[in-house]
Design a protein around this motif. Structure first.
Motif, PDB file in Angstrom:
ATOM      1  N   LEU A 161       0.833  -1.206   0.000  1.00 59.35           N
ATOM      2  CA  LEU A 161       0.000   0.000   0.000  1.00 59.35           C
ATOM      3  C   LEU A 161       0.869   1.258   0.000  1.00 59.35           C
ATOM      4  CD1 LEU A 161      -2.962   0.974   0.139  1.00 59.35           C
ATOM      5  CD2 LEU A 161      -2.705   0.990   2.633  1.00 59.35           C
ATOM      6  N   TYR A 162       1.925   1.271   0.805  1.00 55.96           N
ATOM      7  CA  TYR A 162       2.834   2.416   0.832  1.00 55.96           C
ATOM      8  C   TYR A 162       3.545   2.570  -0.507  1.00 55.96           C
ATOM      9  CZ  TYR A 162       2.451   4.072   5.619  1.00 55.96           C
ATOM     10  OH  TYR A 162       2.008   4.658   6.770  1.00 55.96           O
ATOM     11  N   ASP A 163       4.027   1.456  -1.064  1.00 58.47           N
ATOM     12  CA  ASP A 163       4.732   1.515  -2.348  1.00 58.47           C
ATOM     13  C   ASP A 163       3.821   2.008  -3.470  1.00 58.47           C
ATOM     14  OD1 ASP A 163       7.080   0.593  -1.188  1.00 58.47           O
ATOM     15  OD2 ASP A 163       6.842  -1.465  -1.927  1.00 58.47           O
ATOM     16  N   ASP A 164       2.590   1.510  -3.505  1.00 56.67           N
ATOM     17  CA  ASP A 164       1.671   1.811  -4.607  1.00 56.67           C
ATOM     18  C   ASP A 164       0.944   3.138  -4.474  1.00 56.67           C
ATOM     19  OD1 ASP A 164       2.353  -0.673  -5.616  1.00 56.67           O
ATOM     20  OD2 ASP A 164       0.442  -1.631  -5.082  1.00 56.67           O
ATOM     21  N   VAL A 165       0.594   3.537  -3.231  1.00 55.89           N
ATOM     22  CA  VAL A 165      -0.299   4.685  -3.058  1.00 55.89           C
ATOM     23  C   VAL A 165       0.272   5.761  -2.129  1.00 55.89           C
ATOM     24  CG1 VAL A 165      -2.608   5.433  -2.330  1.00 55.89           C
ATOM     25  CG2 VAL A 165      -2.327   3.209  -3.432  1.00 55.89           C
ATOM     26  N   VAL A 166       0.628   5.378  -0.923  1.00 52.32           N
ATOM     27  CA  VAL A 166       0.937   6.377   0.108  1.00 52.32           C
ATOM     28  C   VAL A 166       2.176   7.202  -0.247  1.00 52.32           C
ATOM     29  CG1 VAL A 166       1.464   6.760   2.548  1.00 52.32           C
ATOM     30  CG2 VAL A 166      -0.231   5.021   1.885  1.00 52.32           C
ATOM     31  N   ILE A 167       3.276   6.564  -0.599  1.00 51.67           N
ATOM     32  CA  ILE A 167       4.493   7.316  -0.927  1.00 51.67           C
ATOM     33  C   ILE A 167       4.298   8.166  -2.182  1.00 51.67           C
ATOM     34  CG2 ILE A 167       6.939   7.147  -1.542  1.00 51.67           C
ATOM     35  CD1 ILE A 167       6.291   6.623   1.466  1.00 51.67           C
ATOM     36  N   ILE A 177      -6.562   5.260  -2.093  1.00 54.99           N
ATOM     37  CA  ILE A 177      -6.441   3.908  -1.543  1.00 54.99           C
ATOM     38  C   ILE A 177      -7.613   3.060  -2.038  1.00 54.99           C
ATOM     39  CG2 ILE A 177      -6.653   2.576   0.612  1.00 54.99           C
ATOM     40  CD1 ILE A 177      -4.907   4.809   1.914  1.00 54.99           C
ATOM     41  N   GLY A 178      -8.792   3.640  -2.060  1.00 56.49           N
ATOM     42  CA  GLY A 178      -9.987   2.954  -2.541  1.00 56.49           C
ATOM     43  C   GLY A 178     -10.690   2.188  -1.441  1.00 56.49           C
TER      44      GLY A 178
END
Length: 121
Positions: A25-31, A83-84
């Motif tokens: 999640l961090y790799d794909d969206v948060v960062i 994030i969805g």
């Protein structure tokens, strides 16, 4: 410099699965999301398996920059829109406690770039 700190506490029974989910999640969206914010200076995501916590730190140039992503703000809602609903529901399933975000002033630093360490090392 200021740090926006977000602590995620996971259920111990699902910790490793939740950790992999959070890392993705961090790799794909948060960062990628935080890179677009005013004053972004870098980010770290860590793991404390003993406490079941995943603290994330985003560095910002000013206190105002660090406070822009406060919980319940428009930017916070935008992050969760990215994030969805499916991933948000999955995230909430792993949580042992509510997400906790706070801002702190960095008073000393000595940082150099180190390549990321794979999870599990």
């Amino acid at each position: 410099m200021y740090a926006g700190m977000l602590t995620t506490t996971l259920r111990k029974a699902q910790f490793e699965e939740g950790l992999r989910f959070i890392q993705q999640l961090y790799d794909d969206v948060v960062i990628p999301f935080t890179r677009r914010l005013n004053g972004y200076q870098g980010a770290f995501t860590m793991v404390d398996r003993g406490r079941g916590e995943i603290p994330g730190i985003v560095l910002y140039a000013t206190e105002e920059d660090a406070r822009q992503l406060r919980q319940q703000s428009d930017l916070w809602r935008q992050l969760f829109d990215e994030i969805g609903p499916d991933r948000e529901a999955q995230l909430r399933n792993y949580l042992a406690a509510p997400l906790e975000r706070r801002v702190q002033n960095i008073i000393a630093q000595d940082a150099q770039y180190f390549p990321p360490t794979p999870v599990g090392n």
